[in-house]
Design an enzyme around this catalytic site. Structure first.
Site, mmCIF file in Angstrom:
data_model
loop_
_atom_site.group_PDB
_atom_site.id
_atom_site.type_symbol
_atom_site.label_atom_id
_atom_site.label_comp_id
_atom_site.label_asym_id
_atom_site.label_seq_id
_atom_site.Cartn_x
_atom_site.Cartn_y
_atom_site.Cartn_z
ATOM 1 N N ASP A 379 0.724 -1.224 0.355
ATOM 2 C CA ASP A 379 0.335 -0.290 0.183
ATOM 3 C C ASP A 379 0.153 1.257 0.164
ATOM 4 O O ASP A 379 1.506 1.357 0.658
ATOM 5 C CB ASP A 379 -0.837 0.256 0.959
ATOM 6 C CG ASP A 379 -1.800 1.183 0.611
ATOM 7 O OD1 ASP A 379 -1.582 2.121 0.587
ATOM 8 O OD2 ASP A 379 -2.912 0.661 2.038
ATOM 9 N N HIS A 380 0.466 1.943 -0.929
ATOM 10 C CA HIS A 380 1.763 3.174 -1.481
ATOM 11 C C HIS A 380 1.533 3.893 0.189
ATOM 12 O O HIS A 380 2.411 5.314 0.036
ATOM 13 C CB HIS A 380 1.256 3.212 -2.997
ATOM 14 C CG HIS A 380 2.675 3.932 -3.358
ATOM 15 N ND1 HIS A 380 3.970 4.490 -2.309
ATOM 16 C CD2 HIS A 380 3.106 4.871 -4.675
ATOM 17 C CE1 HIS A 380 5.035 5.206 -3.093
ATOM 18 N NE2 HIS A 380 4.215 5.269 -4.239
ATOM 19 N N ARG A 381 0.677 4.377 0.396
ATOM 20 C CA ARG A 381 0.421 5.293 1.549
ATOM 21 C C ARG A 381 0.614 4.892 2.360
ATOM 22 O O ARG A 381 1.768 6.397 3.149
ATOM 23 C CB ARG A 381 -1.417 4.849 2.056
ATOM 24 C CG ARG A 381 -2.278 5.486 0.287
ATOM 25 C CD ARG A 381 -3.595 5.452 0.941
ATOM 26 N NE ARG A 381 -3.751 4.278 1.371
ATOM 27 C CZ ARG A 381 -4.679 3.480 1.906
ATOM 28 N NH1 ARG A 381 -6.069 3.890 2.156
ATOM 29 N NH2 ARG A 381 -4.801 1.807 2.305
#
Ligand code: CAO
Length: 407
Positions: A379-381
């Site tokens: 999850d790039h967040r």
């Protein structure tokens, strides 16, 4: 008429579980077995069914509340004879034969028995009533409402589809149907909405890497006969699980969960590894709990046990919930790489492809080495690209020399 209360049954020891849907409202008639509320769980939405038939007097909960075993859901007015029946059930006589319909309707077995994983159909009592009137099975409807809830329109659609299926299946001039409609499996009906929600809501990036597992494979082939003597297979996967846990310890963001509302990351210091298992009824993800406390042998045993149970449809709720990281291995089948979808609310997933012999240049000549391709979706967040690459590299190095796992 008598007033009774509907409460949350044993939900496998979980506490403060979020309610994601409330199906009932004041004045509504419910039947025993109708869903009252939906609770959030790792891979599916779980409905809590009513234990009683009657009219809802007051609803005590709303979406977003959290509940545990014993929490009050609603009060209900039941016919006097049902109330008496309940009272009787509450004090079972010692010599009474053990019937299925016992007083302990709130135990985990009952809940599981009435809602095995993959067979819950989210619908309000009034939609259930409508389905009964239209002679449509809930299993034939695909829920398009919030959290996969089945609506009246879905019931209408299922009824129309039934007619359409008959048309599609009528033979053509060659005697072959032009099209055939098949129902999704029960598991696909439940996991589909979860997968699409995860795909929509998490910012997926997939990073690819490879590991030279020549030495690990030599070791595996050496010890495999010892395992076989105990009736156990030993694939590469238990080693990968062991190495993944070590990599998660070094990079905790991959064993974490994003709390968006609080603006926080929850790092988990326990390692429950979900492993995707291909079953005749579809994909299911049993969880190897506390994998960090298990040896490779114990992981192999647990994996064999859980994947066997998954294929026989015998997994219980505890065995499919509580994961902190997942692994999807297609290495036994083939492929050079794929982009696995994160099992939300987890933050990452490992995809394993098929190892193959490749010529690798060692500075002087090309030598045959066994190369394992794998991918990590994250999850790039929570995780940036550099961290993704470091995690993958570390995992690759652990597999290249598993002695590092001892460090
Ligand atoms: N590279 C090369 N060979 C591999 C391999 C890899 N990455 N992974 C497994 N193999 C080999 C095994 O070693 C075994 O060979 P031997 O018989 O010589 O020992 C053979 O392939 C079969 O392995 P397996 O698939 O039965 O066992 P596993 O431990 O690797 O996997 C399980 C277990 C349950 C994960 C697997 O059976 C399965 O269901 N995989 C599918 C998962 C899936 O569908 N994922 C997709 C999710 S996204 O839709």
């Amino acid at each position: 008429m008598a007033k009774k209360e509907l409460t949350v049954p044993d939900i496998g020891g979980y506490t403060d579980v979020a309610i994601i849907d409330v199906y009932i409202s004041q004045g509504e008639d419910v039947h025993e077995g109708d869903s009252l509320i939906a609770l959030e769980s790792a891979k599916a939405v779980t409905d809590i069914p009513s234990e009683l038939t009657g009219r809802i007097l007051e609803v005590f909960v709303e979406t977003g509340d959290t509940v545990s075993q014993g929490s009050r859901i609603a009060s209900i007015e039941v016919a006097e004879d049902e109330a008496v029946e309940e009272e009787k059930n509450a004090e079972p006589e010692p010599e009474a034969p053990k019937e299925e319909k016992s007083s302990q309707k709130t135990d985990q077995k009952q809940v599981t028995a009435s809602q095995p994983f993959g067979s819950v159909y989210h619908a309000t009592p009034s939609v259930r009533q409508y389905a009964r009137e239209q002679n449509v099975e809930l299993s034939d409807a695909v829920g398009t409402g919030p959290n996969g809830r089945i609506t009246r329109e879905d019931i209408d659609r299922a009824q129309k589809d039934r007619t359409a299926t008959a048309v599609f299946q009528s033979p053509t001039t060659e005697g072959q149907p032009l099209e055939v409609r098949r129902d999704l499996s029960r598991i696909a009906k439940v996991s589909g909405p979860h997968l699409s929600e995860s795909y929509r809501n998490l910012v997926h990036v997939t990073h690819f890497d490879t590991s030279d597992i020549t030495e690990l494979e030599e070791f595996r082939l050496k010890v495999k006969p010892e395992f076989a003597r105990d009736g156990l297979g030993l694939s590469i996967l238990p080693f990968i699980i062991k190495a993944a846990v070590a990599a998660l310890k070094k990079y905790p963001a991959f064993n974490a969960q994003l709390d968006e509302a609080a603006g926080q990351i929850i790092e988990k210091h326990y390692y429950n590894i979900g492993v995707a298992v291909d079953t005749p009824d579809g994909l299911i993800v049993p969880v190897i709990k506390n994998a960090d406390t298990l040896s490779v042998t114990q992981i192999a045993e647990r994996l064999a046990e859980l994947s066997g149970k998954a294929r026989e449809g015998r997994l219980n709720r505890d065995e499919i919930t509580g994961g902190t990281f997942s692994i999807s291995s297609l290495g036994g089948i083939g492929g050079t790489g794929f982009t696995p979808i994160i099992n939300a609310p987890e933050s990452a997933i490992l995809g394993v492809s098929k190892a193959r012999m490749e010529p690798v240049y060692d500075g002087e000549s090309f030598v045959p080495r066994l190369i394992l391709p794998f991918s990590v979706s994250y999850d790039h967040r929570i995780i940036d690209g550099a961290l993704g690459a470091r995690f993958a590299r570390h995992l690759a190095e652990l597999l290249e020399d598993v002695r590092r796992l001892l460090l």
